[in-house]
Write an enzyme that holds these catalytic residues in place. Structure first.
Site, PDB file in Angstrom:
ATOM      1  N   ASN A 136      56.282 -60.766  64.746  1.00  0.00           N
ATOM      2  CA  ASN A 136      54.822 -60.723  64.600  1.00  0.00           C
ATOM      3  C   ASN A 136      54.421 -60.373  63.157  1.00  0.00           C
ATOM      4  O   ASN A 136      53.273 -60.035  62.902  1.00  0.00           O
ATOM      5  CB  ASN A 136      54.213 -59.709  65.578  1.00  0.00           C
ATOM      6  CG  ASN A 136      54.737 -58.301  65.337  1.00  0.00           C
ATOM      7  OD1 ASN A 136      55.511 -58.073  64.404  1.00  0.00           O
ATOM      8  ND2 ASN A 136      54.323 -57.363  66.160  1.00  0.00           N
ATOM      9  N   GLU A 143      53.058 -52.448  62.221  1.00  0.00           N
ATOM     10  CA  GLU A 143      52.714 -53.542  63.134  1.00  0.00           C
ATOM     11  C   GLU A 143      51.393 -54.187  62.720  1.00  0.00           C
ATOM     12  O   GLU A 143      50.654 -53.609  61.915  1.00  0.00           O
ATOM     13  CB  GLU A 143      52.607 -52.995  64.563  1.00  0.00           C
ATOM     14  CG  GLU A 143      53.908 -52.433  65.126  1.00  0.00           C
ATOM     15  CD  GLU A 143      54.933 -53.508  65.468  1.00  0.00           C
ATOM     16  OE1 GLU A 143      54.624 -54.709  65.368  1.00  0.00           O
ATOM     17  OE2 GLU A 143      56.073 -53.136  65.814  1.00  0.00           O
TER      18      GLU A 143
END
Ligand code: F6R
Length: 246
Positions: A136, A143
């Protein structure tokens, strides 16, 4: 950004190891930023081989790892400290006191993070940072949505990461829920960055991260703003950016 296209995972690993070797040879007391994960394992294997041949000396090198699970001891075989010892440090002549991984057993997150920032500052910053790339676009445990201006900080792991990790533990309670990670600001302060990628499943994120918009939604996209990044990939991972290769 420089892109080095290689034929295979083995060649990607050799190329990344070559760049790291050059750094160690040019500056024997350099500071290497290191990553865990499956991608750099071959790079560490190659560096060990060259050390065993007598071509490399790590005795003056300092290392700073990207991240560690909060709550795991260095002896826990899921900890990143354990990973680094078994995949690299135990097989080379590095002084373990100069190898740094965030302290997973420090329960006080603010202290764990400020201690780690101090270690990085005290050793004069990172000469070369090795990175892997998450599917991702994450780098370290930064993140999607992570702020670009953070130094070392504590992150809550997503439900899906906790669930995915649970297979390595005997019970759900043992699975770490948080981790300490170097922040994007710290990563961007490294003088040189080498990012290794392999496999067809990374092809889309390689394209998005390095040729898409620079956005916290794709944390690695910030690397487009760094002035010395080398992407080393195998042909599958670079398959969607063929037009950008010489
Ligand atoms: C490792 C790390 C992670 C990995 C990334 C890619 O210290 O911080 O960001 O680099 O998850 O992992 P692999 O290489 O297993 O695909």
């Amino acid at each position: 950004m420089k892109i080095i296209a290689t034929e295979s995972y083995y060649q990607m690993s050799r190329m990344a190891a070559n760049i790291i070797s050059a750094q160690v040879i040019m500056k024997p007391n350099c500071v290497l930023g290191l990553a865990t994960g499956s991608t750099p394992i071959g790079t560490y294997e190659q560096l060990i081989r060259w050390y065993e041949k007598g071509d490399l000396d790590f005795s003056q090198v300092t290392t700073i790892n990207l991240d560690e699970y909060k709550g795991l001891s260095p002896e826990n075989d899921q900890s990143y400290r354990y990973f680094m010892n078994t995949n690299f440090f135990d097989s080379i002549n590095i002084n373990k006191e100069r190898t740094h991984v965030p302290d997973g057993l420090e329960a006080d997150s603010a202290k764990a993070c400020s201690d780690y920032n101090k270690i990085i500052t005290d050793c004069g910053g990172i000469d070369l940072q090795l990175l892997g790339l998450g599917l991702n676009g994450h780098i370290g445990f930064n993140e999607p949505g992570a702020a670009f201006e953070k130094e070392t900080h504590c992150v809550d792991l997503s439900e899906s990461t906790i669930r995915a990790n649970s297979r390595f533990f005997t019970s759900m309670d043992e699975v770490p829920k948080q981790a300490y990670t170097m922040g994007i600001k710290t990563i961007m302060q490294a003088k040189k960055i080498v990012i290794v990628v392999n496999g067809a499943n990374k092809a889309q994120i390689v394209k998005d991260a390095f040729f898409g918009p620079i956005t916290p939604k794709v944390p690695a996209s910030v690397l487009q703003l760094h002035n010395d990044v080398t992407l080393v990939g195998d042909k599958e991972s670079l398959s969607l950016i063929q037009d950008h290769l010489q």
